[in-house]
Design a protein around this motif. Structure first.
Motif, PDB file in Angstrom:
ATOM      1  N   TRP A 155      -2.397 -34.195  -9.942  1.00  0.00           N
ATOM      2  CA  TRP A 155      -2.089 -32.869 -10.728  1.00  0.00           C
ATOM      3  C   TRP A 155      -2.095 -33.252 -11.876  1.00  0.00           C
ATOM      4  CZ3 TRP A 155      -4.692 -29.178  -9.016  1.00  0.00           C
ATOM      5  CH2 TRP A 155      -4.693 -28.658  -7.863  1.00  0.00           C
ATOM      6  N   ARG A 156      -1.112 -34.227 -12.289  1.00  0.00           N
ATOM      7  CA  ARG A 156      -0.937 -34.643 -13.646  1.00  0.00           C
ATOM      8  C   ARG A 156      -2.283 -34.893 -14.472  1.00  0.00           C
ATOM      9  NH1 ARG A 156       2.859 -39.455 -14.079  1.00  0.00           N
ATOM     10  NH2 ARG A 156       4.014 -37.899 -13.091  1.00  0.00           N
ATOM     11  N   HIS A 174      -7.174 -30.492 -18.448  1.00  0.00           N
ATOM     12  CA  HIS A 174      -7.146 -28.910 -18.837  1.00  0.00           C
ATOM     13  C   HIS A 174      -6.488 -28.977 -20.173  1.00  0.00           C
ATOM     14  CE1 HIS A 174      -8.947 -27.974 -15.260  1.00  0.00           C
ATOM     15  NE2 HIS A 174      -8.882 -26.674 -15.485  1.00  0.00           N
ATOM     16  N   ALA A 207      -4.576 -26.438 -12.069  1.00  0.00           N
ATOM     17  CA  ALA A 207      -4.337 -27.369 -13.265  1.00  0.00           C
ATOM     18  C   ALA A 207      -4.147 -26.112 -14.572  1.00  0.00           C
ATOM     19  CB  ALA A 207      -5.723 -27.870 -13.522  1.00  0.00           C
ATOM     20  N   THR A 208      -4.803 -25.206 -14.835  1.00  0.00           N
ATOM     21  CA  THR A 208      -4.378 -24.427 -16.137  1.00  0.00           C
ATOM     22  C   THR A 208      -2.957 -23.863 -15.790  1.00  0.00           C
ATOM     23  OG1 THR A 208      -6.649 -23.761 -16.135  1.00  0.00           O
ATOM     24  CG2 THR A 208      -5.065 -22.283 -17.175  1.00  0.00           C
ATOM     25  N   GLN A 267      -5.175 -33.766 -13.786  1.00  0.00           N
ATOM     26  CA  GLN A 267      -5.981 -32.464 -13.979  1.00  0.00           C
ATOM     27  C   GLN A 267      -5.540 -31.733 -14.809  1.00  0.00           C
ATOM     28  OE1 GLN A 267      -8.746 -31.147 -12.419  1.00  0.00           O
ATOM     29  NE2 GLN A 267      -8.831 -33.153 -11.432  1.00  0.00           N
ATOM     30  N   ARG A 268      -4.025 -31.731 -15.131  1.00  0.00           N
ATOM     31  CA  ARG A 268      -3.490 -30.793 -15.907  1.00  0.00           C
ATOM     32  C   ARG A 268      -3.571 -31.275 -17.484  1.00  0.00           C
ATOM     33  NH1 ARG A 268       2.486 -32.476 -16.292  1.00  0.00           N
ATOM     34  NH2 ARG A 268       1.766 -34.316 -17.523  1.00  0.00           N
TER      35      ARG A 268
END
Length: 108
Positions: A95-96, A102, A70-71, A98-99
């Motif tokens: 993932w978007r 973060h 994510a980072t 999570q991104r």
């Protein structure tokens, strides 16, 4: 001090995953909380982490990878480089999310 700690933790995590996945990290040593990143190598490391996350049934490896990926996606996106290919639309959306989560916690 917290920025420096985060930078060191992230660089060391990248080094570990670099060894696990057998690709260069692309990240230089942090100086005052700032690292020089070779996004070609770092992108390859991030892609390897996403791929392994998507194909592994090892829960602990997946858990350890989650924050790193994510980072990494935030850093790649902010630098204007292409994000790693995702294995399907559902994974891309996850993932978007999570991104973005973060990104809100990371200074610009």
């Amino acid at each position: 001090m917290p920025r420096t700690e985060v930078a060191h933790a992230f660089v060391r995590t990248a080094e570990v995953f670099s060894g696990v996945f057998g690709v260069d990290s692309g990240i230089g040593l942090p100086a005052d909380g700032v690292c020089v990143i070779d996004f070609r190598d770092f992108g390859a490391l991030s892609a390897a982490a996403v791929d392994r996350f998507s194909t592994s049934d090892q829960g602990i490896l997946r858990s350890l990878s989650l924050g790193f990926i994510a980072t990494s996606l935030v850093l790649i996106d902010r630098a204007g480089h292409p994000l790693p290919a995702m294995p399907g639309h559902a994974q891309e959306l996850a993932w978007r999310t999570q991104r973005d989560q973060h990104a809100r916690a990371m200074p610009v």
